[in-house]
Design an enzyme around this catalytic site. Structure first.
Site, short mmCIF file in Angstrom:
data_model
loop_
_atom_site.label_atom_id
_atom_site.label_comp_id
_atom_site.label_asym_id
_atom_site.label_seq_id
_atom_site.Cartn_x
_atom_site.Cartn_y
_atom_site.Cartn_z
N CYS A 71 0.78 -1.00 -0.02
CA CYS A 71 -0.02 -0.06 -0.03
C CYS A 71 1.04 1.12 0.03
CB CYS A 71 -0.88 -0.21 1.14
SG CYS A 71 -1.70 1.39 1.40
N CYS A 104 -0.32 3.70 2.58
CA CYS A 104 0.20 3.31 3.90
C CYS A 104 1.83 3.93 4.35
CB CYS A 104 -0.11 1.83 4.02
SG CYS A 104 -1.74 1.37 3.94
#
Length: 261
Positions: free
Chosen positions: A150, A153
């Site tokens: 991600c 993230c």
């Protein structure tokens, strides 16, 4: 300008007086009229001696002037050479100090920036509490659902780490990897569809709200601050920004039953 030169036949007597009166008498008494032996006209050039004298004088002045110039140049050279032996001016010392301070400041900024970007999801996972422990210690909890692939993230990791370090004594921070099949039940319970997904739980483990995706840092800070203060609600109970879809999960089996990653 020309001049007349007279050559006179004067008596050879050494006692002849060359007064004006005698001269007049001389000219008159010699056959009744003045006699001139020779008359010649010539220009009045400067004598060679005069020229030589002037040349000598000019040469003397020139040599004197050249000596003065050479003397002044030698003085200038000696002053410049001697100035090279002087100690460095204070301005150079100040400039060096300013340059040193600038370099130190730049290095400090570089190091701090590298430290911020050096925080990874693995660092957050290593400092996070196990989910079961967080639900049982009586503190409010922030649960982040994430994945190693991600991008959002990874971008938010430095901010999350700073907030965690600031509130870790009052708030639990938990990291749950959506690729880990161990958290299938939690994914369904919290309705995780995109990551990063931050769920905010009170002291009893009840969810007060969640924020998803890339959002301003203040959303996370103010929600965590509300949990730490024991408030009944959080400022941002539902907010969604740019996120990665949980459908891109790379599911893997649990290798460590106690793992929360």
């Amino acid at each position: 300008m020309a001049r007349l030169v007279f050559s006179l036949n004067l008596p050879s007597s050494h006692g002849f007086n060359l007064s004006p009166r005698n001269l007049q008498s001389f000219f008159v008494t010699q056959t009744g009229a003045p006699r001139f032996r020779a008359v010649r006209c010539k220009p009045n050039p400067e004598s060679s001696e005069t020229k030589q004298e002037k040349l000598v004088i000019d040469n003397g002045e020139t040599s004197s002037a050249s000596k003065e110039v050479e003397s002044s140049s030698s003085v200038a050279d000696s002053s410049s050479s001697s100035s090279s032996g002087f100690p460095e001016s204070p301005n150079k010392d100040i400039n060096r100090r300013v340059a040193a301070v600038t370099v130190i400041a730049a290095l400090s900024l570089f190091v701090s920036t590298r430290l911020d970007f050096g925080i990874s999801l693995k660092d957050l996972t290593a400092s996070a509490l196990p989910y079961e422990e967080a639900l049982s210690n009586g503190k409010p909890t922030v649960v982040e659902f994430y994945a190693d692939w991600c991008e959002v993230c990874r971008e938010l990791a430095p901010d999350v780490y700073k907030i965690e370090q600031q509130y870790k004594d009052k708030v639990n921070f938990v990291m749950l990897n959506v690729d880990n099949t161990k958290w299938e039940q939690e994914l369904d319970e919290f309705g995780v569809e995109g990551i990063p997904h931050f769920a905010f739980l009170d002291r009893e483990g009840n969810e007060e709200g969640n924020v998803v995706g890339r959002l301003p840092r203040q959303y996370l800070v103010e929600n965590v601050n509300a949990l730490a203060a024991g408030k009944q609600s959080i400022p941002y109970a539902r907010a969604v920004g740019q996120y990665s879809s949980s459908e891109s999960r790379k599911v893997h089996q649990v290798t460590d039953p106690l793992s929360h990653g």
